[in-house]
Scaffold this motif. Structure first.
Motif, short mmCIF file in Angstrom:
data_model
loop_
_atom_site.label_atom_id
_atom_site.label_comp_id
_atom_site.label_asym_id
_atom_site.label_seq_id
_atom_site.Cartn_x
_atom_site.Cartn_y
_atom_site.Cartn_z
N ASP A 134 0.83 -1.30 0.04
CA ASP A 134 -0.04 -0.11 0.07
C ASP A 134 0.76 1.17 0.11
O ASP A 134 0.26 2.55 -0.16
N LEU A 135 2.08 1.15 0.21
CA LEU A 135 3.10 2.22 0.18
C LEU A 135 3.79 2.59 -1.19
O LEU A 135 4.56 1.53 -1.57
N LEU A 136 3.02 3.52 -1.92
CA LEU A 136 3.29 3.91 -3.36
C LEU A 136 4.30 4.97 -3.21
O LEU A 136 3.81 6.18 -3.14
N ALA A 137 5.47 4.91 -3.65
CA ALA A 137 6.61 5.90 -3.79
C ALA A 137 6.26 6.67 -4.99
O ALA A 137 5.78 5.83 -6.06
N PRO A 138 6.44 8.00 -5.22
CA PRO A 138 6.99 8.93 -3.96
C PRO A 138 5.90 9.63 -3.06
O PRO A 138 5.92 10.52 -2.61
N HIS A 139 4.58 9.05 -3.40
CA HIS A 139 3.20 9.82 -2.78
C HIS A 139 2.90 9.38 -1.45
O HIS A 139 2.36 10.14 -0.92
N SER A 140 3.18 8.14 -1.20
CA SER A 140 2.46 7.73 0.05
C SER A 140 3.40 8.20 1.30
O SER A 140 4.62 7.96 1.48
N ASP A 141 2.74 8.60 2.27
CA ASP A 141 3.29 8.92 3.70
C ASP A 141 3.37 7.78 4.29
O ASP A 141 2.58 6.82 4.34
N ILE A 142 4.25 7.66 5.51
CA ILE A 142 4.38 6.82 6.53
C ILE A 142 3.58 7.07 7.77
O ILE A 142 4.30 8.08 8.52
N ASP A 143 2.56 6.24 8.28
CA ASP A 143 2.01 6.60 9.39
C ASP A 143 2.40 5.73 10.57
O ASP A 143 1.86 4.53 10.80
N VAL A 144 2.95 6.11 11.44
CA VAL A 144 3.90 5.34 12.50
C VAL A 144 2.99 5.16 13.78
O VAL A 144 2.37 6.12 14.34
N ARG A 145 3.17 3.91 14.50
CA ARG A 145 2.47 3.78 15.65
C ARG A 145 3.80 3.21 16.42
O ARG A 145 4.41 2.56 16.19
N VAL A 146 3.72 3.96 17.66
CA VAL A 146 4.97 3.79 18.70
C VAL A 146 4.46 2.71 19.80
O VAL A 146 3.36 2.93 20.46
N LEU A 147 5.13 1.70 19.98
CA LEU A 147 4.85 0.68 21.16
C LEU A 147 5.96 0.88 22.19
O LEU A 147 7.14 0.92 22.06
#
Length: 372
Positions: free
Chosen positions: A39-52
């Motif tokens: 689902d991560l399509l360069a260069p347009h997708s941003d990365i939505d992080v979750r921190v544990l």
């Protein structure tokens, strides 16, 4: 369940982010991101992080300052990171919350591993996939639809200020990946009562009679296939409206009774706390971004998240007959519910600092203590 590696651009970005968080003492034991590698399509997708985290930090406010600094440092590395790392993480959870099956199953089902224990991660993902379908699922997926259908999705709201490559291609990406694909993802989950892991999986696997062509069309535009006709963003948007109108005819009305069982209430509490735990870092970053980074549009987007948090907390507070309910009520009073501006965020930062003990208590409540 094998851990699928992200495309090189995003695996490198994840490794960089991990290093910056470590360098700033954030203390994460696992990082994940929403959506699957495909689902991560360069260069347009941003990365939505979750921190544990292993446990709640002693001072959430100070922890957020470190998180904001780490994010700013990562963004400053390359101009392209202004879009790829558009905002600080969306949630922070403790390991106990993920291990205790309190994190929303449909949310966790979308996660991909950046760093940390693959064994723990796969166990959580398997549990999320196998959990019984419930009201949490219905609200999660129908919320995605409610936020986009009926004219609510506006292409112009997908801001391009931080986009550094091919604006027209980015706008096509927005139609396919911010509008059509999330709705298709949600519709497929509701129609099949299964937790789909991502957008590409939904478009690939859920194709009711008559919809195959639409799925192929939007997969082609999302992946920039050579055989995909380069339609204008507006033309693609009109086609998306038609496709989703057809797809929604396959989605049944909800048949899960809406209720506030204890387990669902605990999930609502943890998801709201998880989102609010990283808000200070977002606000600090938005108010003082690296040179050249646009954040005004991100400040405006905060309103939707904050209104949702306030509604959830007021529902959890109920008649305020318990100490936990009273804590939820106090926290709800600290959340702005109107439009968000830079002034709103500054005022809320100051308010949360003055009410630090309430904020700290709310954000640090352990799963065993959550009995709304």
């Amino acid at each position: 369940m094998a851990v699928v590696e992200a495309p090189p651009l995003y695996s490198g970005l994840g490794a960089l982010y991990e290093r910056e968080l470590d360098a700033h003492g954030v203390g994460a034991v696992m990082l994940t991101h929403k959506w699957q590698p495909a689902d991560l399509l360069a260069p347009h997708s941003d990365i939505d992080v979750r921190v544990l985290l292993p446990r709640p930090p002693a001072d959430w406010e100070e922890w957020n300052h470190r998180l904001a600094a780490a994010h700013a440092a990562a963004v400053s590395r390359k101009v392209s990171h202004r879009r790829l790392l558009e905002h600080p993480p969306g949630f922070a959870f403790t390991v106990a919350e993920a291990d205790g099956r309190i994190v929303s199953a449909p949310e966790l089902a979308t996660w991909s591993l950046i760093s940390g224990s693959a064994r723990d991660f796969q166990r959580w993902k398997s549990r999320a996939q196998m959990a019984s379908w419930c009201d949490v699922d219905e609200r999660f997926y129908r919320g995605i639809l409610h936020g986009r259908l009926g004219g609510r999705y506006q292409l112009a709201a997908d801001n391009t200020d931080n986009v550094v490559e091919d604006i027209v291609a980015y706008r096509r990406h927005c139609v396919a990946w911010h509008y059509l694909a999330p709705c298709w993802f949600a519709a497929s989950a509701l129609a099949t009562r299964t937790r789909c892991p991502g957008k590409t999986a939904a478009l690939t696997q859920w194709r009711p009679d008559g919809l195959d062509g639409y799925a192929e069309l939007f997969l082609g535009h999302a992946e920039d296939r050579p055989d995909a006709r380069p339609r204008s963003p507006r033309h693609l948007l009109r086609t998306a409206h038609v496709a989703l109108e057809a797809a929604m005819r396959r989605v049944p009305d909800t048949n899960i009774p809406v209720g506030q069982g204890e387990e669902q209430a605990r999930t609502d509490w943890v998801m709201t706390a998880g989102m609010l735990r990283v808000r200070v870092a977002r606000w600090l970053y938005y108010l003082d971004p690296p040179p050249g980074v646009a954040t005004d549009y991100l400040i405006g987007r905060e309103a939707k998240e904050l209104r949702s948090a306030a509604r959830t907390l007021n529902a959890l507070a109920a008649d305020q007959s318990t100490s936990v309910q009273r804590l939820a009520a106090r926290m709800a009073t600290l959340i702005p519910t109107g439009p968000t501006t830079a002034g709103t965020l500054r005022a809320t930062l100051a308010l949360w600092h003055r009410q630090k003990s309430t904020v700290q208590d709310f954000l640090s409540l352990t799963p065993a203590d959550v009995h709304p």
